[in-house]
Enzyme design. Structure first.
Site, PDB file in Angstrom:
ATOM      1  N   LYS A 183      -0.638  10.012   1.187  1.00  0.00           N
ATOM      2  CA  LYS A 183      -0.717  11.152   1.800  1.00  0.00           C
ATOM      3  C   LYS A 183       0.780  11.218   2.987  1.00  0.00           C
ATOM      4  O   LYS A 183       0.946  10.334   3.699  1.00  0.00           O
ATOM      5  CB  LYS A 183      -1.882  11.400   2.887  1.00  0.00           C
ATOM      6  CG  LYS A 183      -3.219  11.452   1.918  1.00  0.00           C
ATOM      7  CD  LYS A 183      -4.367  11.606   2.781  1.00  0.00           C
ATOM      8  CE  LYS A 183      -5.808  11.630   1.823  1.00  0.00           C
ATOM      9  NZ  LYS A 183      -7.071  11.877   2.577  1.00  0.00           N
ATOM     10  N   THR A 205       3.057 -11.120  -9.366  1.00  0.00           N
ATOM     11  CA  THR A 205       1.731 -11.031  -8.363  1.00  0.00           C
ATOM     12  C   THR A 205       0.390 -10.967  -9.220  1.00  0.00           C
ATOM     13  O   THR A 205       0.499 -10.633 -10.254  1.00  0.00           O
ATOM     14  CB  THR A 205       2.131  -9.956  -7.121  1.00  0.00           C
ATOM     15  OG1 THR A 205       1.676  -8.770  -7.952  1.00  0.00           O
ATOM     16  CG2 THR A 205       3.571 -10.049  -6.785  1.00  0.00           C
ATOM     17  N   GLU A 262       0.839  -7.326 -10.202  1.00  0.00           N
ATOM     18  CA  GLU A 262       1.803  -7.294 -11.395  1.00  0.00           C
ATOM     19  C   GLU A 262       1.258  -7.531 -12.781  1.00  0.00           C
ATOM     20  O   GLU A 262       1.451  -6.815 -13.804  1.00  0.00           O
ATOM     21  CB  GLU A 262       3.027  -8.219 -10.932  1.00  0.00           C
ATOM     22  CG  GLU A 262       4.134  -7.896 -11.894  1.00  0.00           C
ATOM     23  CD  GLU A 262       5.393  -8.251 -11.299  1.00  0.00           C
ATOM     24  OE1 GLU A 262       6.277  -8.428 -12.105  1.00  0.00           O
ATOM     25  OE2 GLU A 262       5.291  -9.087 -10.283  1.00  0.00           O
ATOM     26  N   ASP A 278       0.890  -1.166   0.020  1.00  0.00           N
ATOM     27  CA  ASP A 278      -0.066   0.271  -0.021  1.00  0.00           C
ATOM     28  C   ASP A 278       0.773   1.202   0.099  1.00  0.00           C
ATOM     29  O   ASP A 278       1.592   1.413   0.943  1.00  0.00           O
ATOM     30  CB  ASP A 278      -0.927  -0.061   1.214  1.00  0.00           C
ATOM     31  CG  ASP A 278      -2.129   1.016   1.229  1.00  0.00           C
ATOM     32  OD1 ASP A 278      -1.686   2.184   0.712  1.00  0.00           O
ATOM     33  OD2 ASP A 278      -3.286   0.692   1.741  1.00  0.00           O
TER      34      ASP A 278
END
Length: 215
Positions: free
Chosen positions: A122, A191, A194, A118
């Protein structure tokens, strides 16, 4: 995207304790003696639905792969996938990576993978990024001396941030690839993310780093 809740996930994980141990803390410092048959221990943090770890376990049968995934509704997909393969060199952990020292002793892990983590874009969430210095300190502690980390992402900003974080931490950058599939590495195992992003022509970034030895 939030994973769809699967109310049967708890029961399913309990039924597959040979693959997903309920109390993995018991193996701390004893993984190679009690769980991995003295094979090298490779850890993936954020294993998702298990495509990468299943592919790696098949390609490298002399390595034991441990995959961590905190979301139950996702890890059950990895359990389903691996249950159908007959592979015996994989362990899955339904655990959070906030404190790896609870699960692994110092220098117990031979190699570590971060795949499509992830990005937490921010700035106020930077501490949650898996390449933030506090996480790097954990990796350095559980990895063997000069242990290696392989990091892949489709997120250019996260990749840039991570390179800077690795460098400031004192890591040695052994490889920096700005378009993994242009490199056509035959050993690369993709993955789910991917496959999705690369099929759209999006570059995949990869780096390989070694941690400095703790004095």
């Amino acid at each position: 995207m939030r994973a769809r809740h699967k109310p049967w996930a708890d029961d399913y994980l309990k039924e597959n304790q040979q693959l997903v141990p309920v109390d993995p803390v018991q193996y701390k410092g004893k993984w190679k003696e009690e769980r991995t048959s003295h094979k090298p221990l490779h850890l993936e943090i954020g294993t998702g639905k298990g495509q990468f770890i299943a592919g790696m376990a098949e390609q490298y049968p002399d390595i034991h792969f441990v995959g961590m995934e905190v979301v139950k509704s996702i890890i059950v997909s990895a359990v389903e996938r691996l249950s159908q393969t007959g592979l015996h060199n994989v362990t899955l952990l339904n655990q959070d990576a906030q404190d790896l020292s609870l699960l692994f002793a110092d220098h117990e892990v031979d190699q570590l993978y971060l795949n499509f983590s992830d990005p937490w874009p921010k700035n106020r969430h930077a501490k949650r990024r898996l390449t933030y210095p506090s996480f790097l300190a954990q990796y350095q502690k559980i990895l063997k001396p000069e242990g290696k980390l392989i990091f892949k992402t489709d997120n250019k900003h996260l990749f840039g941030y991570s390179l800077e974080s690795f460098s400031q931490f004192g890591c040695i950058l052994e490889e920096v690839c700005l378009d993994l599939h242009e490199l056509a590495d035959p050993t690369n195992v993709m993955t789910e993310y991917e496959e999705k992003f690369s099929s759209k022509g999006q570059p995949i970034y990869r780096c390989q780093v070694r941690f400095p030895v703790i004095p």
